[in-house]
Scaffold this motif. Structure first.
Motif, mmCIF file in Angstrom:
data_model
loop_
_atom_site.group_PDB
_atom_site.id
_atom_site.type_symbol
_atom_site.label_atom_id
_atom_site.label_comp_id
_atom_site.label_asym_id
_atom_site.label_seq_id
_atom_site.Cartn_x
_atom_site.Cartn_y
_atom_site.Cartn_z
ATOM 1 N N LEU A 141 47.530 47.448 27.045
ATOM 2 C CA LEU A 141 46.723 47.692 28.234
ATOM 3 C C LEU A 141 45.395 48.358 27.865
ATOM 4 N N GLY A 142 45.442 49.279 26.900
ATOM 5 C CA GLY A 142 44.217 49.921 26.441
ATOM 6 C C GLY A 142 43.271 48.945 25.778
ATOM 7 N N VAL A 143 43.797 48.067 24.948
ATOM 8 C CA VAL A 143 42.986 47.051 24.280
ATOM 9 C C VAL A 143 42.351 46.119 25.317
ATOM 10 N N THR A 144 43.083 45.807 26.366
ATOM 11 C CA THR A 144 42.565 44.947 27.435
ATOM 12 C C THR A 144 41.311 45.546 28.062
ATOM 13 N N GLY A 145 41.320 46.851 28.305
ATOM 14 C CA GLY A 145 40.152 47.514 28.879
ATOM 15 C C GLY A 145 38.943 47.450 27.967
ATOM 16 N N ILE A 146 39.162 47.612 26.672
ATOM 17 C CA ILE A 146 38.057 47.539 25.709
ATOM 18 C C ILE A 146 37.428 46.152 25.740
ATOM 19 N N ILE A 147 38.254 45.123 25.792
ATOM 20 C CA ILE A 147 37.748 43.749 25.868
ATOM 21 C C ILE A 147 36.945 43.547 27.150
ATOM 22 N N GLY A 148 37.428 44.098 28.261
ATOM 23 C CA GLY A 148 36.766 43.926 29.543
ATOM 24 C C GLY A 148 35.375 44.506 29.590
ATOM 25 N N VAL A 149 35.144 45.582 28.848
ATOM 26 C CA VAL A 149 33.834 46.229 28.828
ATOM 27 C C VAL A 149 32.933 45.638 27.753
ATOM 28 N N ALA A 150 33.516 45.228 26.628
ATOM 29 C CA ALA A 150 32.728 44.868 25.451
ATOM 30 C C ALA A 150 32.064 43.494 25.528
ATOM 31 N N PHE A 151 32.594 42.578 26.340
ATOM 32 C CA PHE A 151 32.082 41.209 26.355
ATOM 33 C C PHE A 151 31.300 40.928 27.638
ATOM 34 N N PRO A 152 30.366 39.977 27.592
ATOM 35 C CA PRO A 152 29.546 39.660 28.774
ATOM 36 C C PRO A 152 30.404 39.164 29.934
ATOM 37 N N MET A 153 29.968 39.536 31.146
ATOM 38 C CA MET A 153 30.706 39.137 32.331
ATOM 39 C C MET A 153 30.655 37.628 32.528
ATOM 40 N N GLY A 154 31.787 37.060 32.830
ATOM 41 C CA GLY A 154 31.896 35.633 33.094
ATOM 42 C C GLY A 154 33.318 35.317 33.511
ATOM 43 N N MET A 155 33.549 34.152 34.046
ATOM 44 C CA MET A 155 34.881 33.799 34.514
ATOM 45 C C MET A 155 35.894 33.768 33.379
ATOM 46 N N MET A 156 35.446 33.343 32.179
ATOM 47 C CA MET A 156 36.369 33.314 31.044
ATOM 48 C C MET A 156 36.834 34.713 30.675
#
Length: 406
Positions: free
Chosen positions: A89-104
C-alpha cells in the motif's frame, strides 16, 4: 473470565488493533474517492462510463484479493498478512505521486490499492477472533475496530479534500506511504493470542481446496449463510453509487471536488456514532434482525442524501446512512466470529467480503445507462429505495426467527 483477558496488558491489544485499522483505512479513504475517482472526474474529465470502469476494476481486484486473503490469513495469520500488504500500500502511494497524471496511472494505482486493500481489510476484520472468543469481548473489540474505521472515513476525506484545495487531487496519494508505515508499526507489536489447531495439516493442503472449504463453511451454516445473503442483496444496489456519486456532486449539487471529502466525512461522523452505539447493545441484539434493521436505516438515509439538490439535506442524509453503516459493521463481525471456528475465520470473512464487493459490480455496469435515461439523481434515489426495501423484507424474515440463532 478467560486467563488472557485477566492480564492488564491485554486490554491494550484492542486499542492497538484499532490504531492499526485507523491508519490503514486513513490512506485508503483519503485516496480512493478523492484521489482516484476525483482525479478521473475533475482532472481528466471522465464521464459516467469511465468512472464506472475504474470502480469495476477496483471491485474485481477486491474480489480476487479478498478470495485469496482468506486462505492466506488462515495459513499465516492476520499479523503477517497485514505487514506484507501494508508495505504494498505504501509503494502504491509513491507510484501515485511520482508519475504524471493520466488514466493509465489511475488504473495502476487502482489495481495495486485494490490488492493491498483487499488483503488488509480481510486480515483486520478477522483479527478480533485471534484476540478473544467471548461474545461480549468480541463486541467490544469489534466496536473499537469499526469505530477506528469510521473515524478514518472522517479524517481521510478531510485530508484528501484539503490536499486537493492546496495542491491537486493527485497529491492525496502521498498520504499512503505515511499512513501505511504508522499502521505497520502498530501491527508489528500486535500478537495473536489465540491460535487455531491443525495449522500444520492445513499448510499441506492446496489453495483451491482450502478456498472451497471456506465457501462450504459459510453456506453450510444457516446463520452465516443468511448473513451473506443479507449483505449481498443489501450491497447489490449500492454499486451504482460508486460510479454515479461524483457526477451527483458535480451535476446535481454543483459543488467542487473538495465536497466529495467534506460530505464523506459527514458519513464518517455518523458511522463513528453508530459503531460506538453498538457498545450499548445487549449481546442478544447482536443478531441478523438488527443487521436487517440497520440496512433499512442505511437505505432511508441514502434516499435523504440524494433526494434533493441541497448540500445541507445531503449532509443530514450522510449522517443517517453513516450511522447505519457504522453500527452494522461491528454487529456483522461479532455475529460471524461467534458462529465461526477460528480455523476458518479468515476464509469466512473473505467470502462475506467477496460477496459484498461482487454484489456491486453488475450495478456499476448498468448504472450509467440507467442514469442516461432517468438522470443521475433519479438513479441514485432508486437504488437507495431498493436497499431500504430489501432491508425491510429481511427484517420481516428475521423477526420471526429465520434462521434460528444460538
Amino acid at each position: 473470565m478467560p486467563e488472557y483477558l485477566s492480564k492488564p496488558s491485554e486490554g491494550a491489544y484492542a486499542l492497538r488493533l484499532a490504531f492499526t485499522t485507523f491508519f490503514r483505512a486513513l490512506g485508503f479513504q483519503a485516496t480512493y474517492f478523492v484521489g482516484i475517482i476525483g482525479s478521473a472526474t475533475y482532472l481528466l474529465g471522465a464521464d459516467a462510463m469511465e468512472a464506472s470502469l475504474l470502480v469495476v476494476l477496483l471491485n474485481v481486484t477486491f474480489v480476487a484479493a479478498g478470495a485469496a486473503a482468506g486462505v492466506v490469513v488462515d495459513r499465516i495469520g492476520p499479523r503477517m498478512t497485514m505487514l506484507f500488504f501494508l508495505a504494498l500500500l505504501g509503494v502504491t502511494g509513491i507510484i501515485g505521486v511520482a508519475f504524471p497524471m493520466g488514466m493509465m496511472l489511475l488504473v495502476v494505482v487502482n489495481v495495486l490499492e485494490g490488492i493491498a486493500g483487499g488483503f488488509c481489510m480481510t486480515a483486520s476484520s478477522a483479527y478480533p477472533r485471534y484476540l478473544a472468543d467471548d461474545a461480549a469481548v468480541l463486541q467490544k473489540i469489534n466496536s473499537y475496530n469499526n469505530t477506528a474505521l469510521c473515524v478514518a472515513v472522517i479524517a481521510g476525506p478531510l485530508i484528501g479534500g484539503w490536499l486537493t484545495v492546496l495542491f491537486t487531487s493527485q497529491m492525496v496519494f502521498a498520504v499512503l506511504p505515511v499512513s501505511s508505515s504508522i499502521s505497520a508499526l502498530f501491527v508489528w507489536k500486535l500478537p495473536e493470542l489465540l491460535h487455531p489447531e491443525g495449522t500444520e495439516k492445513r499448510e499441506g493442503e492446496g489453495f483451491w481446496k482450502q478456498l472451497a472449504e471456506g465457501i462450504h463453511i459459510v453456506f453450510s451454516h444457516p446463520v452465516i449463510a443468511a448473513l451473506f445473503l443479507i449483505y449481498f442483496l443489501g450491497y447489490f444496489a449500492y454499486g451504482a453509487f460508486d460510479s454515479l456519486e461524483s457526477l451527483f456532486y458535480r451535476d446535481v449539487l454543483r459543488v467542487g471536488s473538495e465536497w466529495m471529502g467534506w460530505l464523506s466525512s459527514a458519513a464518517g461522523l455518523g458511522s463513528t456514532v453508530g459503531a460506538l452505539a453498538v457498545l450499548r447493545f445487549s449481546t442478544k441484539r447482536l443478531s441478523l434482525e438488527t443487521i436487517a434493521l440497520l440496512l433499512v436505516v442505511i437505505g432511508v438515509g441514502s434516499m435523504v442524501y440524494v433526494g434533493t439538490a441541497s448540500v445541507a439535506i445531503a449532509l443530514i442524509g450522510q449522517l443517517i446512512a453513516g450511522f447505519g453503516f457504522g453500527a452494522m459493521g461491528p454487529v456483522k463481525d461479532t455475529v460471524l466470529q461467534r458462529n465461526c471456528d477460528i480455523r476458518y475465520i479468515g476464509r469466512a470473512t473473505s467470502v462475506l467480503s467477496v460477496g459484498m464487493n461482487s454484489a456491486g459490480t453488475l450495478p456499476l455496469l448498468i448504472a450509467p445507462s440507467v442514469a442516461d435515461v432517468f438522470g443521475v439523481q433519479a438513479a441514485l434515489f432508486g437504488v437507495s429505495t431498493i436497499a431500504a426495501v430489501i432491508g425491510a423484507l429481511a427484517l420481516a424474515w428475521t423477526h420471526v426467527g429465520n434462521p434460528k440463532e444460538a
